[in-house]
Design a protein around this motif. Structure first.
Motif, short mmCIF file in Angstrom:
data_model
loop_
_atom_site.label_atom_id
_atom_site.label_comp_id
_atom_site.label_asym_id
_atom_site.label_seq_id
_atom_site.Cartn_x
_atom_site.Cartn_y
_atom_site.Cartn_z
N MET A 1 0.86 -1.06 -0.04
CA MET A 1 -0.03 0.18 -0.04
C MET A 1 1.05 1.12 0.17
SD MET A 1 -3.27 1.28 0.23
CE MET A 1 -4.15 0.01 1.07
N ILE A 2 0.61 2.00 -0.79
CA ILE A 2 1.30 3.49 -1.14
C ILE A 2 0.48 4.43 -0.94
CG2 ILE A 2 2.91 4.84 -2.66
CD1 ILE A 2 3.44 2.08 -3.97
N GLU A 3 0.85 5.41 0.17
CA GLU A 3 0.01 6.59 0.30
C GLU A 3 0.69 7.97 -0.19
OE1 GLU A 3 -2.67 5.20 4.20
OE2 GLU A 3 -1.17 6.77 4.44
N PHE A 4 0.11 8.71 -0.79
CA PHE A 4 0.53 10.02 -1.14
C PHE A 4 -0.67 10.98 -1.09
CE2 PHE A 4 -0.32 7.57 -4.98
CZ PHE A 4 -0.76 8.62 -5.83
N TYR A 5 -0.30 12.07 -1.33
CA TYR A 5 -1.33 13.37 -1.64
C TYR A 5 -1.38 13.59 -3.13
CZ TYR A 5 -0.80 13.74 3.33
OH TYR A 5 -0.61 13.57 4.72
N ALA B 1 1.80 -1.91 -7.87
CA ALA B 1 3.29 -2.17 -7.75
C ALA B 1 4.12 -1.05 -7.58
CB ALA B 1 3.54 -3.12 -8.70
N GLU B 2 4.94 -1.01 -6.88
CA GLU B 2 5.80 -0.04 -6.73
C GLU B 2 6.69 0.60 -7.86
OE1 GLU B 2 8.39 0.49 -3.34
OE2 GLU B 2 6.78 -0.18 -1.95
N ASP B 3 6.76 -0.19 -9.04
CA ASP B 3 7.43 0.13 -10.09
C ASP B 3 6.40 0.75 -11.24
OD1 ASP B 3 6.44 -2.36 -10.54
OD2 ASP B 3 8.33 -3.13 -11.36
N LEU C 1 4.08 6.47 -12.29
CA LEU C 1 3.16 7.20 -11.60
C LEU C 1 1.82 7.59 -12.53
CD1 LEU C 1 2.04 9.03 -9.34
CD2 LEU C 1 3.87 10.92 -9.95
N LEU C 2 2.31 7.90 -13.96
CA LEU C 2 1.46 8.39 -14.84
C LEU C 2 0.12 7.41 -14.98
CD1 LEU C 2 0.59 9.93 -17.47
CD2 LEU C 2 1.84 8.22 -18.87
N TRP C 3 0.34 6.07 -14.95
CA TRP C 3 -0.68 5.13 -15.05
C TRP C 3 -1.78 5.21 -13.50
CZ3 TRP C 3 -1.39 5.47 -19.66
CH2 TRP C 3 -0.25 5.24 -20.63
N VAL C 4 -0.85 5.52 -12.66
CA VAL C 4 -1.61 5.51 -11.45
C VAL C 4 -2.74 6.66 -11.31
CG1 VAL C 4 -1.53 5.61 -8.86
CG2 VAL C 4 0.00 4.19 -10.13
#
Ligand code: FES
Ligand code: FES
Length: 174
Positions: free
Chosen positions: A1-5, A16-18, A21-24
């Motif tokens: 789980m990755i949290e960010f603003y 997945a961590e790799d 960011l664009l696709w997330v």
């Protein structure tokens, strides 16, 4: 789980961590303003801010943004001085590169309230525009900087209140 603003809102992803960011941003959070152009950090269409710095989200792994503040073009709320100057100078042609151009330009004002023509060209040189709107882009950046109402763009101010033909053929939803 990755949290960010994301544009001021705390979010979580199980990507997945790799994962770039664009696709997330686009696929998971449905913010389609950030574009895919080359996928190899060569065009700037995917530019977003990470803690106020312009990054190429097509190569930036989401695992690297834990607890960071991400701002996309949507996070500027159509009220950023750069966006206003863009409209006044009627910059866009097809529009595809424009969110990346604006995100890149916004970071210039954060660093330099009175950029010279050379400063603008240097700062924007890695953001490509297939419609060759470069002169209007430069005029808009200059206009934003000269507008007395603009002031200095504060790093992070937009994100803490709560960026070849075959590649273009790969465009996903616009
Ligand atoms: S899509 Fe990221 S730099 Fe081109
Ligand atoms: S306005 Fe069409 S690619 Fe820049």
């Amino acid at each position: 789980m990755i949290e960010f603003y994301l544009n001021g809102e705390k979010v979580k992803t199980n990507a997945a961590e790799d994962t770039p960011l664009l696709w997330v941003i686009r696929d998971e959070f449905k913010l389609k303003g950030t574009k895919f152009g080359c996928g190899i950090s060569m065009c700037g269409a995917c530019t977003v801010h990470v803690d106020g710095n312009a990054v190429r989200s097509c190569i930036y792994p989401v695992g690297a943004v834990k607890n960071n503040h991400i701002t996309t073009i949507e996070g500027l709320n159509n009220s950023h001085p750069m966006q206003k100057a863009w409209v006044e100078e009627q910059v866009p042609q097809c529009g595809y590169c424009q969110s990346g151009q604006i995100m890149q330009a916004a970071t210039l004002l954060a660093q330099n309230a009175d950029p010279s023509d050379e400063d603008i060209v240097n700062h924007m040189s890695a953001n490509l525009c297939r419609c060759m709107a470069y002169k209007r882009i430069q005029k808009a950046v200059k206009r934003a900087a000269q507008d007395s109402a603009v002031g200095v763009y504060e790093p992070g101010s937009d994100n803490q209140s709560s960026g070849n033909q075959s590649s273009y053929n790969q465009q996903v939803e616009v």
